[in-house]
Motif scaffolding. Structure first.
Motif, short mmCIF file in Angstrom:
data_model
loop_
_atom_site.label_atom_id
_atom_site.label_comp_id
_atom_site.label_asym_id
_atom_site.label_seq_id
_atom_site.Cartn_x
_atom_site.Cartn_y
_atom_site.Cartn_z
N ARG A 112 70.23 65.68 81.97
CA ARG A 112 69.73 64.35 81.61
C ARG A 112 68.26 64.36 81.25
NH1 ARG A 112 72.52 61.39 86.86
NH2 ARG A 112 74.69 61.92 86.35
N GLY A 113 67.66 65.53 81.20
CA GLY A 113 66.27 65.64 80.78
C GLY A 113 65.27 65.56 81.91
N ILE A 114 65.73 65.60 83.16
CA ILE A 114 64.81 65.56 84.30
C ILE A 114 64.38 66.97 84.65
CG2 ILE A 114 64.56 64.89 86.72
CD1 ILE A 114 66.66 62.75 86.26
N SER A 115 63.10 67.21 84.62
CA SER A 115 62.57 68.54 84.89
C SER A 115 62.46 68.75 86.40
CB SER A 115 61.20 68.71 84.22
OG SER A 115 60.68 70.00 84.48
N ILE A 116 63.27 69.66 86.93
CA ILE A 116 63.30 69.93 88.36
C ILE A 116 63.75 71.37 88.57
CG2 ILE A 116 65.65 69.04 88.58
CD1 ILE A 116 64.94 68.09 91.38
N ALA A 117 63.20 72.01 89.57
CA ALA A 117 63.58 73.39 89.88
C ALA A 117 65.03 73.41 90.36
CB ALA A 117 62.65 73.97 90.94
N ASN A 118 65.83 74.23 89.72
CA ASN A 118 67.26 74.30 90.04
C ASN A 118 67.49 75.40 91.08
OD1 ASN A 118 70.00 74.20 90.18
ND2 ASN A 118 70.36 74.28 87.98
N ARG A 119 67.55 74.97 92.33
CA ARG A 119 67.84 75.90 93.42
C ARG A 119 68.66 75.19 94.48
NH1 ARG A 119 63.49 78.67 97.45
NH2 ARG A 119 63.49 76.52 98.19
N CYS A 120 69.71 75.83 94.95
CA CYS A 120 70.59 75.25 95.95
C CYS A 120 69.84 75.08 97.27
CB CYS A 120 71.82 76.13 96.14
SG CYS A 120 72.93 75.57 97.43
N CYS A 121 69.95 73.90 97.87
CA CYS A 121 69.27 73.63 99.14
C CYS A 121 69.96 74.30 100.32
CB CYS A 121 69.22 72.12 99.39
SG CYS A 121 68.28 71.19 98.18
N LEU A 122 71.22 74.70 100.15
CA LEU A 122 71.97 75.27 101.26
C LEU A 122 71.75 76.77 101.40
CD1 LEU A 122 75.34 73.31 100.84
CD2 LEU A 122 73.34 72.72 102.20
N CYS A 123 71.91 77.51 100.30
CA CYS A 123 71.70 78.96 100.36
C CYS A 123 70.30 79.37 99.94
CB CYS A 123 72.73 79.69 99.50
SG CYS A 123 72.57 79.37 97.72
N LYS A 124 69.60 78.48 99.20
CA LYS A 124 68.22 78.71 98.77
C LYS A 124 68.07 79.96 97.90
CE LYS A 124 66.53 76.47 102.97
NZ LYS A 124 65.72 76.58 104.20
N LYS A 125 69.14 80.26 97.17
CA LYS A 125 69.11 81.45 96.31
C LYS A 125 69.57 81.13 94.89
CE LYS A 125 69.98 84.75 100.07
NZ LYS A 125 70.91 85.79 100.59
N ASN A 126 70.75 80.53 94.76
CA ASN A 126 71.37 80.33 93.46
C ASN A 126 71.09 78.93 92.92
OD1 ASN A 126 72.81 82.93 93.50
ND2 ASN A 126 73.96 82.00 95.17
N ALA A 127 71.39 78.77 91.62
CA ALA A 127 71.25 77.45 90.99
C ALA A 127 72.33 76.52 91.53
CB ALA A 127 71.37 77.58 89.47
N GLU A 128 71.97 75.23 91.64
CA GLU A 128 72.89 74.25 92.21
C GLU A 128 73.75 73.62 91.12
OE1 GLU A 128 71.71 71.20 95.34
OE2 GLU A 128 72.06 69.92 93.58
N SER A 129 75.05 73.67 91.33
CA SER A 129 76.02 72.97 90.49
C SER A 129 77.12 72.46 91.42
CB SER A 129 76.61 73.91 89.43
OG SER A 129 77.35 74.95 90.03
N SER A 130 78.01 71.64 90.89
CA SER A 130 79.07 71.08 91.72
C SER A 130 79.97 72.17 92.27
CB SER A 130 79.89 70.07 90.91
OG SER A 130 80.89 69.47 91.71
N ARG A 131 80.35 73.12 91.41
CA ARG A 131 81.22 74.21 91.87
C ARG A 131 80.51 75.09 92.89
NH1 ARG A 131 85.59 77.03 91.63
NH2 ARG A 131 85.59 79.29 91.57
N HIS A 132 79.25 75.42 92.62
CA HIS A 132 78.52 76.26 93.56
C HIS A 132 78.34 75.56 94.90
CE1 HIS A 132 75.47 78.93 95.28
NE2 HIS A 132 74.77 77.82 95.54
N LEU A 133 78.00 74.28 94.85
CA LEU A 133 77.68 73.54 96.06
C LEU A 133 78.86 73.47 97.02
CD1 LEU A 133 75.40 71.89 97.42
CD2 LEU A 133 76.37 69.86 96.34
#
Length: 241
Positions: A112-133
């Motif tokens: 949606r154009g929001i600039s934010i660091a893409n990192r999963c809050c749970l594992c703190k390693k991978n990018a966060e997506s619905s499937r990953h989460l």
């Protein structure tokens, strides 16, 4: 009531004046809906005849008129599967958003154009997506594997939609074990999402096994509260909380 509606419809359909810039937004919306109605029905007279059938106890029903006008789409089976009164409303709402991939995960915000660091809050390693989460994150995998093991299932490489459909079709819909599975999966989705939000916004963290214990307690309470008394003994023995 009906005579006033009929008069207004006759005037509106007879003149068929168009929405202009100086009209209010409400009037423009009404005129747009009128044009859609006439197009849907095929003619002004047919539109009026259908409109006059939208009554409840002699009074005009906006709900019936809306249902006549809106497009009809078949409901997908996975959405029917989660429409179970056993599932808590907040769990059901989160699960539906997860199925539709409409939760505000970081990858969705980036699209949606929001600039934010893409990192999963749970594992703190991978990018966060619905499937990953919900599935590929090590934290979520621990919770999900514990949940499936508790239910006596040994499944791997699963997806949320296929998991719901598989169990929905393999078990009797009204059996308490079917409700156990759907309540557990909905609660797991909700608790994982809330854990993600707690870590992101409040800086609070819980271990995966602690989260799983909360899910077990929640499902246990739901089943005992909403099941028939004759099923309580079997439920308590099976859940082993």
């Amino acid at each position: 009531m009906l005579s006033g509606i009929k008069l207004a419809c006759l005037n509106g359909f007879g003149i068929l004046f168009k929405a202009l810039d100086y009209h209010s937004e409400s009037l423009r919306n009404v005129l747009t809906a009128r044009d859609l109605w006439v197009t849907h029905c095929g003619s002004q007279q047919q539109a009026l005849d259908m409109l006059l059938t939208c009554t409840t106890k002699g009074k005009f029903s906006v709900g019936k008129a809306y249902n006549l006008l809106r497009p009809k789409f078949p409901t997908q089976a996975c959405y029917k599967a989660v429409q179970d009164p056993f599932i808590q409303s907040r769990h059901k709402f989160t699960l539906m958003l997860a199925l539709q991939r409409k939760l505000a995960t970081v990858d969705q915000l980036c699209r949606r154009g929001i600039s934010i660091a893409n990192r999963c809050c749970l594992c703190k390693k991978n990018a966060e997506s619905s499937r990953h989460l919900f599935f590929t994150c090590p934290y979520s995998q621990t919770v999900l594997s514990s949940l499936l093991s508790w239910m006596g299932l040994n499944l791997r490489d699963v997806q949320l939609r296929s998991l719901i459909l598989w169990y929905h079709r393999s078990k009797p819909k009204h059996h308490w074990r079917n409700k156990w599975f759907k309540c557990g999966l909905a609660a797991e989705t909700y608790y994982i999402w809330m854990e993600r939000n707690y870590r992101l916004f409040e800086g609070k963290e819980r271990q995966a096994l602690c989260l799983f214990k909360d899910i077990k307690l929640c499902v246990h309470t739901l089943l005992l509260h909403k099941s028939s008394p004759t099923e309580h003994t079997a439920i308590i023995e099976a859940l082993n909380v």
